[in-house]
Design a protein around this motif. Structure first.
Motif, PDB file in Angstrom:
ATOM      1  N   ALA A  40       0.875  -1.179  -0.114  1.00 12.07           N
ATOM      2  CA  ALA A  40       0.042   0.111   0.089  1.00 12.07           C
ATOM      3  C   ALA A  40       0.841   1.010  -0.034  1.00 12.07           C
ATOM      4  N   ASN A  41       2.302   1.110   0.336  1.00 12.25           N
ATOM      5  CA  ASN A  41       2.975   2.173   0.773  1.00 12.25           C
ATOM      6  C   ASN A  41       4.567   1.877   0.330  1.00 12.25           C
ATOM      7  N   LYS A  42       4.923   1.693  -0.615  1.00  9.31           N
ATOM      8  CA  LYS A  42       6.064   0.972  -0.927  1.00  9.31           C
ATOM      9  C   LYS A  42       7.118   2.154  -0.915  1.00  9.31           C
ATOM     10  N   PHE A  43       8.446   2.008  -0.250  1.00  8.72           N
ATOM     11  CA  PHE A  43       9.556   2.951  -0.465  1.00  8.72           C
ATOM     12  C   PHE A  43      10.533   2.106  -1.142  1.00  8.72           C
ATOM     13  N   TRP A  44      10.967   2.576  -2.062  1.00  9.31           N
ATOM     14  CA  TRP A  44      12.083   1.896  -2.612  1.00  9.31           C
ATOM     15  C   TRP A  44      13.458   2.514  -2.443  1.00  9.31           C
ATOM     16  N   PRO A  45      14.369   1.653  -1.927  1.00  4.09           N
ATOM     17  CA  PRO A  45      15.776   2.252  -1.701  1.00  4.09           C
ATOM     18  C   PRO A  45      16.367   2.179  -3.249  1.00  4.09           C
ATOM     19  N   THR A  46      17.126   3.319  -3.277  1.00  2.79           N
ATOM     20  CA  THR A  46      17.838   3.585  -4.846  1.00  2.79           C
ATOM     21  C   THR A  46      19.110   2.761  -4.963  1.00  2.79           C
ATOM     22  N   VAL A  47      19.815   2.305  -4.048  1.00  4.02           N
ATOM     23  CA  VAL A  47      21.001   1.576  -4.178  1.00  4.02           C
ATOM     24  C   VAL A  47      20.768   0.286  -3.152  1.00  4.02           C
ATOM     25  N   ASN A  48      21.644  -0.573  -3.746  1.00  2.00           N
ATOM     26  CA  ASN A  48      21.982  -1.879  -2.683  1.00  2.00           C
ATOM     27  C   ASN A  48      22.681  -1.786  -1.667  1.00  2.00           C
ATOM     28  N   ARG A  49      22.898  -2.583  -1.062  1.00  3.71           N
ATOM     29  CA  ARG A  49      24.058  -2.699   0.227  1.00  3.71           C
ATOM     30  C   ARG A  49      25.244  -2.207  -0.177  1.00  3.71           C
ATOM     31  N   ILE A  50      25.701  -0.936   0.610  1.00  2.00           N
ATOM     32  CA  ILE A  50      26.736  -0.327   0.421  1.00  2.00           C
ATOM     33  C   ILE A  50      28.261  -1.029   0.956  1.00  2.00           C
ATOM     34  N   ASP A  51      28.897  -1.090   0.122  1.00  2.00           N
ATOM     35  CA  ASP A  51      30.393  -1.509   0.517  1.00  2.00           C
ATOM     36  C   ASP A  51      31.085  -0.582   1.569  1.00  2.00           C
ATOM     37  N   ASP A  52      31.166  -0.638   2.771  1.00  2.00           N
ATOM     38  CA  ASP A  52      31.778   0.401   3.753  1.00  2.00           C
ATOM     39  C   ASP A  52      33.547   0.291   3.288  1.00  2.00           C
ATOM     40  N   VAL A  53      33.975  -1.074   3.250  1.00  2.00           N
ATOM     41  CA  VAL A  53      35.373  -1.179   3.161  1.00  2.00           C
ATOM     42  C   VAL A  53      35.809  -0.727   1.803  1.00  2.00           C
ATOM     43  N   PHE A  54      34.945  -0.877   0.768  1.00  2.00           N
ATOM     44  CA  PHE A  54      35.569  -0.484  -0.370  1.00  2.00           C
ATOM     45  C   PHE A  54      35.714   1.202  -0.423  1.00  2.00           C
ATOM     46  N   GLY A  55      34.684   2.036   0.293  1.00  2.00           N
ATOM     47  CA  GLY A  55      34.619   3.464   0.330  1.00  2.00           C
ATOM     48  C   GLY A  55      35.981   3.819   1.042  1.00  2.00           C
ATOM     49  N   ASP A  56      36.210   3.229   2.092  1.00  2.00           N
ATOM     50  CA  ASP A  56      37.217   3.545   3.021  1.00  2.00           C
ATOM     51  C   ASP A  56      38.810   3.257   2.247  1.00  2.00           C
ATOM     52  N   ARG A  57      38.629   2.415   1.496  1.00  2.00           N
ATOM     53  CA  ARG A  57      40.276   2.211   0.839  1.00  2.00           C
ATOM     54  C   ARG A  57      40.103   3.064  -0.357  1.00  2.00           C
ATOM     55  N   ASN A  58      39.208   3.291  -0.859  1.00  2.00           N
ATOM     56  CA  ASN A  58      39.014   4.281  -2.107  1.00  2.00           C
ATOM     57  C   ASN A  58      38.508   5.563  -1.918  1.00  2.00           C
ATOM     58  N   LEU A  59      38.916   6.303  -0.878  1.00  2.00           N
ATOM     59  CA  LEU A  59      38.268   7.437  -0.286  1.00  2.00           C
ATOM     60  C   LEU A  59      38.114   8.561  -1.388  1.00  2.00           C
ATOM     61  N   PHE A  60      36.829   8.903  -1.882  1.00  2.00           N
ATOM     62  CA  PHE A  60      36.519  10.082  -2.785  1.00  2.00           C
ATOM     63  C   PHE A  60      35.482  10.849  -2.038  1.00  2.00           C
ATOM     64  N   CYS A  61      35.756  12.152  -1.845  1.00  2.05           N
ATOM     65  CA  CYS A  61      34.669  12.872  -1.294  1.00  2.05           C
ATOM     66  C   CYS A  61      34.282  14.034  -1.824  1.00  2.05           C
ATOM     67  N   ALA A  62      34.110  13.862  -3.327  1.00  2.00           N
ATOM     68  CA  ALA A  62      33.693  15.244  -4.096  1.00  2.00           C
ATOM     69  C   ALA A  62      32.566  14.709  -4.977  1.00  2.00           C
ATOM     70  N   CYS A  63      32.053  15.443  -5.705  1.00  7.22           N
ATOM     71  CA  CYS A  63      30.913  15.378  -6.418  1.00  7.22           C
ATOM     72  C   CYS A  63      31.377  13.868  -7.401  1.00  7.22           C
ATOM     73  N   VAL A  64      30.064  13.254  -7.705  1.00 11.17           N
ATOM     74  CA  VAL A  64      30.249  12.036  -8.618  1.00 11.17           C
ATOM     75  C   VAL A  64      31.230  12.544 -10.058  1.00 11.17           C
ATOM     76  N   PRO A  65      32.023  11.541 -10.399  1.00  7.44           N
ATOM     77  CA  PRO A  65      32.815  11.916 -11.458  1.00  7.44           C
ATOM     78  C   PRO A  65      32.092  12.508 -12.892  1.00  7.44           C
ATOM     79  N   ILE A  66      32.500  13.397 -13.492  1.00  8.60           N
ATOM     80  CA  ILE A  66      31.947  14.061 -14.639  1.00  8.60           C
ATOM     81  C   ILE A  66      31.403  13.351 -15.618  1.00  8.60           C
ATOM     82  N   GLU A  67      32.169  12.147 -15.626  1.00  8.77           N
ATOM     83  CA  GLU A  67      32.013  11.093 -16.873  1.00  8.77           C
ATOM     84  C   GLU A  67      30.516  10.578 -16.517  1.00  8.77           C
ATOM     85  N   ASP A  68      29.968  10.559 -15.301  1.00 10.27           N
ATOM     86  CA  ASP A  68      28.694  10.023 -15.288  1.00 10.27           C
ATOM     87  C   ASP A  68      27.674  10.652 -15.820  1.00 10.27           C
TER      88      ASP A  68
END
Length: 962
Positions: free
Chosen positions: A932-960
């Motif tokens: 009756a009231n569905k909320f859709w997550p827009t991403v699947n489970r996020i990989d925290d380890v990948f994020g910390d090992r590949n730290l990128f803290c600016a806007c999504v790359p322009i190629e996107d």
């Protein structure tokens, strides 16, 4: 409520039925289920008799919504909103209407929680990432935080960072240029005293004459002068000093970036990017540093990672730096950002784009040039040789100028009997310039703004020297160059909002964070210009409305807490802890006991507690808890006796962090007092006290109050907050003061903890209206209903999950902890799996693994109806049944609805989904309520380890975007 009950209510009491979720019939059914005859009977079963207050609060009767709004409108009208040219870090601004209506006044943005569950927070995470990008672009440095509390707090954090990273290890001096904003210097000195740093204040050029670990400069300075510090910074860096710069965000649109001059840290207030002054806040501070210092950065950082489908996704990066994990080893005690305000500032930048911002900044500068030229032609020359928006003058006619200014409803910056300043802003008009000529020169000056404008445009010399003019591009990312039409901006904001789960979609059952209703009638006044457009340093006689509101709110909080006074300055709960501990330390010093520096903290305490104690210069000694989660009295007695000579205080939470009313709380207070210590009671769980008991009655000496929890200020996606402290009379002289505005009876030598005298005063009308609309009876009923809701949820779920801690009669207070460790051992399903699976059911997860690893802490609040509680309970029971299927081997432990949660639409339409051992309907629509009231997550489970090992803290790359 039944019709019969409603007719028995006075009109002014109807708000209670709007705020409290269960009606009278539902409440009685819930009481019957938990085994209580009435709310009072339930309280008698739960709350120790020794701490119950057997009288009504002296708050007064409730107001109806219309009545309450009429009353606060009359209060607001007592504020005189003069045209402000005071500057000093606070400036009139224009909030874009598309941002005002769709962000500040939109519960989809202001009722969201901190993005600890990033899969259902991608919208606000993107907005915060935009804020970080703006901060980096304008400052010329590598890594930005998700915002800090205010500019002055950011300065103190910059000093602490400088000491952590400086290679001048033997140096203990922090140099501050003498043209820094005075309120910032005040906060820096307070923090330096705690850390034992020596602060030297002098002309900027003198910095090289000292052995420093760090130095701080203002750009532009308090009088409006701008300097090129490139050579000075180079000299200081040779001496291993870490260089911090407090910068004006609007000026950086036109000025050479501090990073390009050699600064290591740049911070400031983002207020003038579309956030009202609000008599001091809330405003987001930006904080940017070099990538090399990322592990020492205070606060939060938003970074890019990827989800299980390999798609880019945002999250809070380097979460192990969070204070609740690192405790007394934390870089800072700051556990909140100013997310709502940072988002407003980022949307301001997105909406105007780089060209729009340059137009605004250039117009401000041009008007300042016109003012300077006109006054100079009449013999009133600016003291500045270069400027952006602020001019300083000397005049023997200042008394007459002040009189004309007040008669014209204008506030200038007054430095002395003969020195004054003027700061212009984006709201300044040609008519305003003419009026300033009238005020400063008298009305027969004969100056023509249009003619002066033409002279300025044709002038060969600029007020910003070529060496200080920005020559690099800013905000080149597509996000800042595609939403300049209101249609596109409206859709962009809505697109981000749709990615986030907030309180306007479903219950947020976070233990310890009290996500209750933020009623519209409470929120409305914060947008009124009489509250929104007041400068915090305006004369107090112009702020009579705020004075009355703060005074009445303080009196109510004194009554509610059982204390003798309230200090309104701390602008977050963590700041409140810090301020309360400072008051304790100053009290000990006044008695000749400055050696008392040991703070006892139970194992179960909030992570901010030990971090705040460390920040206040204390030594933390941890005390044990027993198997029931209560403070171990034997261990407490032993440690209090062991450190008695140096005992400063204990920090406790009540009800306990484990969600129960500890029976021995008065004895705990007595033990500490017997050894000369003070009791700091964390106000996080005040929602289980109001009208039932109080910290002062229990025996505590000081508490902070999370107005963004108990008193209805919304969390805003991770801030704003307010953390005023209640204190007993003996501590009242030692609370935070302010150099520019005296907020109370504190001692003159007390330093400030926040930039503004009353912290984030602009959101105080929310708590004021909350208390006024509920009145004495409603406040108590709210507490009782919160406790009823918690015990109802606890009993329902206890048939399916072990409840870790209970108090007397197997009851809980306003929250409960489910122990998932046995389930994890038997099935392999983790608390994280359950948290993410709840997203599929349309719920934000409860607090995960706090205060005990492997648990979920649930706090339903009084605002949730039985229907919503039952929907949450149904989700949790369904999840338990899913775990059973994993236990039985029907689903593999690494391929089931829990391990794969949350499920996105991309999952459901993926042809390969058929290979899973469960169907699409179970994944996405596990109950009829979800359908009756569905909320859709827009991403699947996020990989925290990948994020910390590949730290990128600016806007999504322009190629996107290509």
């Amino acid at each position: 409520m039944t019709k019969q009950t409603l007719t028995q209510l006075e009109q002014h009491e109807l708000f209670l039925t709007r705020h409290i979720g269960p009606d009278a019939q539902q409440q009685q059914g819930m009481l019957n289920y938990v085994g209580a005859e009435s709310l009072d009977d339930l309280m008698n079963q739960i709350v120790p008799e020794s701490i119950r207050i057997n009288r009504d609060l002296n708050i007064g009767r409730a107001n109806g919504e219309a009545e309450g709004l009429d009353y606060i409108r009359n209060v607001a009208n007592k504020n005189q909103v003069f045209k402000s040219y005071i500057g000093m870090g606070y400036y009139p601004t224009i909030v874009p209407n598309v941002v005002l209506r769709n962000v500040l006044e939109n519960p989809g943005w202001y009722t969201a929680y901190t993005p600890y569950q990033p899969e259902i927070a991608q919208g606000r995470l993107e907005a915060i990432l935009n804020f970080q990008q703006v901060s980096m672009d304008l400052t010329g440095l590598d890594l930005a935080s998700a915002s800090l509390l205010d500019e002055a707090t950011a300065a103190a954090e910059a000093m602490a960072l400088a000491k952590r990273v400086s290679k001048a290890k033997k140096a203990n001096i922090f140099f501050v240029a003498d043209d820094l904003f005075p309120q910032t210097l005040d906060v820096v000195k307070t923090r330096a005293e705690c850390f034992g740093f020596d602060v030297i204040v002098g002309p900027a050029a003198d910095a090289v004459n000292h052995e420093l670990f760090g130095a701080l400069f203002q750009y532009t300075n308090k009088e409006g002068q701008i300097h090129d510090y490139t050579e000075l910074f180079a000299e200081l860096k040779q001496k291993k000093a870490v260089i911090s710069v407090a910068a004006d965000i609007m000026s950086l649109v036109l000025l050479k970036s501090p990073g390009s001059m050699g600064a290591d840290v740049v911070f400031g207030s983002a207020q003038r990017f579309g956030v009202p002054m609000g008599y001091g806040g809330p405003h987001a501070a930006f904080f940017v540093t070099r990538d090399a210092y990322k592990r020492s950065m205070p606060g939060r950082i938003i970074g890019l990672s990827q989800d299980t489908r390999g798609n880019r996704a945002l999250r809070m990066a380097m979460q192990t730096r969070e204070q609740h994990i690192r405790r007394e080893k934390a870089n800072s005690n700051i556990c909140t950002a100013q997310v709502l305000l940072a988002n407003m500032a980022s949307f301001y930048a997105v909406f105007h784009g780089p060209q729009g911002l340059k137009t605004i900044a250039s117009r401000i500068n041009r008007f300042t040039d016109i003012l300077a030229l006109g006054l100079s032609s009449k013999g009133v020359a600016a003291q500045n040789s270069a400027w952006f928006d602020t001019l300083t003058f000397e005049s023997n006619e200042l008394a007459f100028i002040k009189t004309r200014a007040l008669n014209s409803e204008i506030n200038l910056r007054i430095d002395s009997d003969a020195r004054f300043g003027v700061s212009l802003d984006e709201t300044t008009t040609r008519e305003d310039i003419t009026q300033l000529f009238d005020v400063i020169l008298g009305e027969d000056h004969g100056l023509d703004v249009a003619a002066l404008d033409e002279q300025v445009m044709n002038a060969k010399e600029a007020s910003i020297p070529p060496s200080l003019q920005r020559d690099d591009a800013i905000l080149t990312h597509p996000t800042f160059n595609r939403y300049q039409s209101e249609t596109e901006m409206m859709r962009y904001i809505k697109r981000l909002e749709n990615k986030d789960l907030a309180l306007n979609h479903s219950m947020i059952s976070l233990g310890s964070c009290t996500m209750k209703l933020n009623a519209v009638a409470e929120m409305l006044p914060i947008s009124w210009p009489e509250f929104a457009n007041m400068h915090p340093f305006c004369p107090l006689e112009q702020a009579q409305g705020y004075t009355q509101l703060i005074g009445e709110l303080s009196d109510w909080l004194v009554e509610i807490t059982g204390y003798d006074a309230v200090c309104m300055q701390p602008n977050s709960g963590a700041q409140g802890e810090y301020a309360g501990l400072l008051a304790i330390q100053k009290y000990h010093e006044s008695r000749g006991e400055a050696h008392r520096n040991v703070c006892l903290i139970p194992q179960s305490a909030h992570g901010t507690n030990p971090a705040s104690a460390q920040l206040a210069g204390m030594k933390v000694v941890v005390t044990a808890c027993d198997n029931e989660g209560n403070i171990d009295l034997d261990d407490l007695r032993a440690k209090a006796k062991e450190v008695a000579e140096n005992l400063s205080c204990i920090m406790i939470t009540y009800p306990s962090t484990h969600g129960v009313y500890e029976e021995a709380v008065r004895e705990i207070c007595d033990i500490i007092h017997q050894h000369g210590g003070q009791v700091y009671l964390d106000g996080a769980n005040m929602n289980a006290q109001v009208g039932i008991t109080s910290p002062g009655f229990i025996g505590a000496d000081v508490s902070h109050l999370n107005l963004h929890k108990t008193f209805a200020i919304p969390h805003g996606g991770g801030g704003p907050g307010m953390g005023p402290i209640g204190i007993k009379s003996h501590l009242a002289p030692f609370v935070a003061g302010h150099k520019l505005i005296k907020p109370g009876s504190e001692s003159d030598n007390n330093g400030a903890v926040s930039a503004a005298p009353f912290g984030s005063a602009g959101i105080l009308p929310i708590s004021y209206m909350y208390i006024r609309l509920l009145g004495s009876k409603g406040l108590k009923a709210s507490t009782q209903t919160a406790i009823l809701n918690a015990n109802y949820v606890t009993k329902k779920l206890s048939e399916h999950y072990p409840v870790l801690f209970t108090g007397r009669n197997d009851r809980v207070a306003h929250e409960c902890i489910l122990d998932l460790r046995p389930l994890k051992e038997a099935s392999g399903v983790t608390e994280m799996d359950i948290a993410k699976r709840l997203n599929d059911y349309g719920f934000h997860a409860p607090t995960m693994s706090f205060p005990v690893a492997g648990t979920l802490m649930i706090e339903p609040t009084e605002s949730e109806s039985q229907v919503e509680l039952d929907r949450f309970i149904e989700a949790m029971i369904n999840i338990r049944q899913e775990i059973t299927q994993v236990e039985a081997g029907e689903w593999p432990v690494d391929n089931n609805p829990l391990s794969n949660a949350p499920h996105t639409l991309a999952d459901i339409i993926d042809p390969e989904f058929d290979a899973r051992p469960y169907n699409r309907e179970l994944a996405a629509f596990p109950t009829s309520a979800v359908k009756a009231n569905k909320f859709w997550p827009t991403v699947n489970r996020i990989d925290d380890v990948f994020g910390d090992r590949n730290l990128f803290c600016a806007c999504v790359p322009i190629e996107d975007y290509q």
